[in-house]
Design a protein around this motif. Structure first.
Motif, PDB file in Angstrom:
ATOM      1  N   LYS A   1       0.682   2.612  -1.800  1.00 25.11           N
ATOM      2  CA  LYS A   1      -0.127   3.791  -1.452  1.00 25.11           C
ATOM      3  C   LYS A   1      -1.139   4.092  -2.552  1.00 25.11           C
ATOM      4  CE  LYS A   1       0.320   8.642  -0.058  1.00 25.11           C
ATOM      5  NZ  LYS A   1      -0.625   9.154  -1.037  1.00 25.11           N
ATOM      6  N   GLU A   2      -0.676   3.970  -3.801  1.00 27.05           N
ATOM      7  CA  GLU A   2      -1.594   4.219  -4.907  1.00 27.05           C
ATOM      8  C   GLU A   2      -2.755   3.226  -4.883  1.00 27.05           C
ATOM      9  OE1 GLU A   2       0.879   4.008  -8.305  1.00 27.05           O
ATOM     10  OE2 GLU A   2       1.711   6.043  -8.069  1.00 27.05           O
ATOM     11  N   ASP A  55      -4.966   4.226  -2.086  1.00 26.21           N
ATOM     12  CA  ASP A  55      -5.770   5.375  -2.519  1.00 26.21           C
ATOM     13  C   ASP A  55      -6.915   4.922  -3.423  1.00 26.21           C
ATOM     14  OD1 ASP A  55      -4.117   7.001  -1.073  1.00 26.21           O
ATOM     15  OD2 ASP A  55      -2.905   7.652  -2.793  1.00 26.21           O
ATOM     16  N   ALA A  59      -9.488   3.516  -1.236  1.00 32.18           N
ATOM     17  CA  ALA A  59     -10.237   4.590  -0.572  1.00 32.18           C
ATOM     18  C   ALA A  59     -11.229   5.231  -1.546  1.00 32.18           C
ATOM     19  CB  ALA A  59      -9.273   5.634  -0.026  1.00 32.18           C
TER      20      ALA A  59
END
Length: 423
Positions: free
Chosen positions: A160-161, A164, A167
């Motif tokens: 997820k990091e 992120d 993103a």
């Protein structure tokens, strides 16, 4: 009377020559007889002296023999005392064997009943040990699953990091594109202004300024385009790497979770289907369960028509003595009912013959049993440390007198405790 006087009395007293010769002859004969008598007496004296010497030698020899006989008598007395002591022990052993013979002569129905009760108690013990084993396996599987889930969660967090970050890179790229658009708009405005200035300027100074403005605008446009291109390429590359890393992390997390679940399931199946091999006779793992009492009254082997699967520890004053855990573990059986706390020649039926007893699961397929206690001081599910008091010595169940019955098992197979513990 002297010899001269004798001769004179013979001559003077003789009536005639013939009488005198007769007397002389008789005197000679008497003299010879005296000599023979004296010689005989001397010989007798010599013989008596020799006999005395012989008798003295015999007396000394007899005295030596008597001393030797007295020594032998003393030795025999010691041997007799030792034999008497052995006879006392033999009598005690005969009495004990008679009692055991009496027990062996129990009728078959009673023996079968005792065996059935013991078998039922063994099944109870086996069920308790199996339940504890399954509980342990379940706990280990849950811990393994929890660890796998925690690992997957951590890896998902990392993914997820990374996502992120991708993103954020995308946002940066969009911001860069917007900045490029703004720069282009500014450039177009500058160009339009320059064109307007060009038309309005009539002098050489105005023309020169217009040219310099055009050059500056062209340089600004080229720099902006290079910057936008570099930023776009870097953002695109970072976004692609973040996407790939996120996909790889998600895949690794999924594979790790699946592998952990498969390993936990396989371990549980193997543990349930195949007993764990445990090397016998581990050193310094178990301790003596009856501190202060060291006499073993009975070992492992056949007894009373049954198999005696442990050791009996009995000693003077052992009743009420502390019983301690031979090794740390979890109590799986704690039977604390038997009102028959006295010596008996048969089983009262309590605890299948064990009376009041405790079974401890030590993990690694090891269990220990402590039987015939007067009181149990622990409960099922309780964890006890090595050396912790779990009860007190008694004579409940099938017990002829106060003692502790102690067993060690591996995968429910009886072991000889003497190979593991010593006083």
């Amino acid at each position: 009377m002297s010899s001269n006087e004798s001769i004179a009395s013979i001559i003077l007293g003789s009536a005639s020559f013939y009488d005198m010769m007769s007397r002389v002859q008789m005197m000679n004969r008497m003299s010879e007889y005296d000599e023979e008598l004296i010689t005989g007496i001397i010989e007798q004296i010599d013989n008596l002296e020799q006999s005395k010497n012989d008798i003295e030698k015999e007396r000394i020899a007899l005295q030596l023999k008597m001393e030797d006989q007295e020594r032998k008598i003393s030795e025999k007395a010691d041997e007799i005392n030792a034999l008497n002591a052995k006879m006392v022990k033999t009598t005690d052993e005969i009495n004990r064997l008679a009692l055991e013979q009496e027990k062996i002569n129990l009728d078959k129905d009673t023996l079968a009943k005792n065996n059935a009760a013991l078998k039922a108690e063994e099944e109870k013990i086996n069920a308790a040990v199996l339940a504890q084993k399954q509980e342990t396996e379940k706990r280990l599987a849950e811990e393994a699953e929890k660890k796998a889930a925690e690992k997957a969660s951590a890896e998902a967090k990392i993914a997820k990091e990374k996502a992120d970050a991708a993103a954020a890179a995308k946002s940066a790229q969009e911001a860069a594109e917007k900045a490029a658009a703004d720069a282009k708009s500014a450039y177009e405005k500058t160009a339009a202004q320059a064109e307007a200035d060009k038309k309005a300027a009539q002098s050489s100074a105005a023309k020169k300024a217009q040219e310099e403005a055009a050059k500056a605008a062209a340089a600004a446009k080229a720099a902006q385009e290079a910057k936008e291109k570099a930023a776009a390429e870097a953002a695109a590359k970072q976004a692609e790497e973040a996407r790939k890393a996120a996909e790889a992390a998600a895949k690794e997390a999924e594979e790790a979770q699946r592998a952990a679940e498969e390993a936990a399931q396989k371990a549980a199946e193997e543990a349930a289907q195949q007993p764990q091999y445990v090397s016998p006779y581990p050193s310094s793992e178990f301790i003596w369960p009856a501190p202060g009492f060291s006499y073993i009254t009975s070992g492992v082997g056949p007894r009373w028509g049954m198999s005696h699967n442990g050791i009996d520890i009995g000693d003077a004053g052992i009743y009420g003595g502390a019983v301690v855990a031979s090794k740390a573990g979890t109590v799986v059986v704690a039977e604390n009912y038997c009102p028959h706390d006295y010596g008996k020649s048969g089983s009262c039926g309590c605890g299948g013959g064990y009376g009041r007893y405790v079974v401890i699961d030590h993990g690694g397929s090891y269990t220990t049993l402590y039987g015939h206690m007067s009181n149990v001081a622990v409960s099922v599910g309780q964890y006890v440390e090595q050396g912790e008091v779990i009860g007190y010595v008694g004579t409940t169940g099938w017990s002829t007198g106060a003692h502790l019955h102690f067993e060690i098992r591996i995968n429910n197979v009886y072991q000889d405790p003497e190979q593991y513990v010593s006083p």
